[in-house]
Scaffold this motif. Sequence first.
Motif, short mmCIF file in Angstrom:
data_model
loop_
_atom_site.label_atom_id
_atom_site.label_comp_id
_atom_site.label_asym_id
_atom_site.label_seq_id
_atom_site.Cartn_x
_atom_site.Cartn_y
_atom_site.Cartn_z
N GLY A 105 11.73 -16.88 -28.87
CA GLY A 105 12.57 -17.53 -28.92
C GLY A 105 13.69 -16.36 -28.59
N THR A 137 2.48 -22.94 -31.24
CA THR A 137 3.21 -23.19 -31.23
C THR A 137 4.10 -23.28 -32.35
OG1 THR A 137 3.89 -24.81 -30.20
CG2 THR A 137 3.70 -22.25 -28.36
N ALA A 138 5.11 -22.34 -32.88
CA ALA A 138 6.01 -23.08 -34.39
C ALA A 138 7.44 -22.52 -34.37
CB ALA A 138 5.03 -23.05 -35.28
N ASP A 139 7.95 -23.75 -34.49
CA ASP A 139 9.57 -23.07 -35.78
C ASP A 139 8.81 -23.01 -36.48
OD1 ASP A 139 10.08 -23.29 -32.83
OD2 ASP A 139 11.12 -25.13 -32.61
N ILE A 140 9.96 -21.61 -37.34
CA ILE A 140 9.36 -21.81 -38.55
C ILE A 140 10.66 -21.16 -38.97
CG2 ILE A 140 7.78 -20.15 -40.95
CD1 ILE A 140 5.77 -19.53 -39.05
N LEU A 141 11.50 -22.03 -40.53
CA LEU A 141 12.85 -21.74 -41.24
C LEU A 141 12.54 -20.80 -42.03
CD1 LEU A 141 15.86 -22.35 -40.77
CD2 LEU A 141 14.82 -24.25 -42.42
N VAL A 189 15.42 -19.10 -37.68
CA VAL A 189 14.09 -19.87 -37.59
C VAL A 189 13.70 -18.93 -36.21
CG1 VAL A 189 13.06 -21.42 -35.73
CG2 VAL A 189 15.75 -22.04 -36.84
N PHE A 190 12.28 -18.67 -36.78
CA PHE A 190 11.66 -17.98 -36.10
C PHE A 190 10.51 -18.43 -35.29
CE2 PHE A 190 11.57 -15.42 -40.07
CZ PHE A 190 11.34 -14.93 -40.05
N GLU A 191 10.92 -18.42 -33.37
CA GLU A 191 10.20 -19.61 -32.38
C GLU A 191 8.97 -18.79 -32.53
OE1 GLU A 191 12.81 -21.56 -29.62
OE2 GLU A 191 14.76 -20.20 -30.92
N ASP A 249 4.60 -18.18 -31.24
CA ASP A 249 3.59 -18.63 -30.09
C ASP A 249 2.65 -18.02 -31.27
OD1 ASP A 249 1.95 -19.24 -27.95
OD2 ASP A 249 1.27 -17.11 -28.17
N TRP A 251 13.90 -10.56 -33.90
CA TRP A 251 13.78 -10.78 -34.72
C TRP A 251 13.93 -8.50 -35.58
CZ3 TRP A 251 8.10 -12.95 -35.22
CH2 TRP A 251 8.10 -13.97 -34.47
N ASN A 311 7.33 -13.29 -30.50
CA ASN A 311 8.96 -14.24 -30.64
C ASN A 311 9.23 -14.59 -29.26
OD1 ASN A 311 11.49 -14.61 -30.54
ND2 ASN A 311 12.03 -12.23 -31.33
#
Length: 409
Positions: free
Chosen positions: A215, A161-165, A171-173, A175, A219, A213
């Motif tokens: 979050g 999992t990642a949070d990508i700014l 911020v893309f939350e 999996d 998106w 997604n």
Amino acid sequence: MKKTRYPFLIALSLFHVVGLKANDNTTLVNTQPSFNNDKVLLETQFTPVVLENLQGKLIVLPELQGRAMVGTFKVAKEDPFHDKSLGWINRRYLQNKHTDPGAAVGGSTRLWFGSEKGPYAIFFAPGKPQTVPNIRVPDAISMDEYKIVRRSTSSVHMQATADILNYSKFVFEVDIQRSISLINEGDLLKALSISSLDTVNAFAYEAHTKIKNVGSADWTAKTGMLSIWDLSAFDPSDNNTVVMPIRGSLTEPTAYFNENSTSHYRIMDDIVYYRANAKYMNKIGIPIENTKPVLGSYDSENNLLTIITFSFNPADKYYNNAVWFEDGYEAHKGEAINVFNDGSVGGKPPFGPFYELETSSSARPLKAGETHSHTHKVFHVTGERHTLNQISENLFGVDLATIENVFKD
């Protein structure tokens, strides 16, 4: 589109060799690259997963985002491809601890996400000029270890999992589910459109990546959307030609950060050819309206045919744009096929040398809980020329003689 030579090239070479500088004077653990030696080298810093079937073996590193590093054919000891690594990796860098997100690590298929440039770029901090010194490769595609969820003799499934700014502060939350699987003989024969492996050795694998997604925010084209980007790095040769069948009319491939040179590309009979000799640093792409979901290369020096197929829907609306030219830039008018050719710039040596065959998914709007996926398959074939020629004609629509002579003028 203006194609002025960018100072980008010199800066790019400096950026990518940052990871090499500390190791320039070190001695390689194994001076003779081979599959077994590469496995020993990688075991000094990582825990390689070795996949295996009747046709070959493949090393995967969950610690490097589920990256396939090198593969090899299963052939007799007297065969020139016995224990030969297929795939370029930065052996000098990898014998030490991986600490640099921007290092040129390589791998026969590695995962990145787009967009690379523009208002939705994930490679630049918000507000920072989008220049090479400010590139920051997200940890999710450079440093993070992916957890093994399950594995078998011939496949491994990993998750992170990642949070990508992105550059617009969204911020893309996400999996991330990534599987690397060897392709069995039946599916391999079907993909190559041949009846048996009696006269050739063939080895293939696929990378399948699904993002979700996770979050609460959707998106959209206004927030930016992630695309899934697979890059396969291979060793070049002076007689290595990339082949990209196309549909429709095309006068020139897309230039990404410097001029295309006619010394390195040709377009003939609905095929784009590219000289992948790692002697002219350059990146090209094929417009979506001209794309077919297949590309590859023929290295006549080593009698090696490499083929890549990938999931592609020409009806998809958005593709993240990674072009570095600013004139006429459109964030969502990108491409699904790219070729990168290494080379020396400004007196600096090549990164590898290597070349890359790259494929990308579309950038799809995702509501919370929705998913998007991409599949990237790699086939290596060597053996009798008659069968290699048949495979080339089946998949590329051209014979080997044409491929190996296209730049001999």
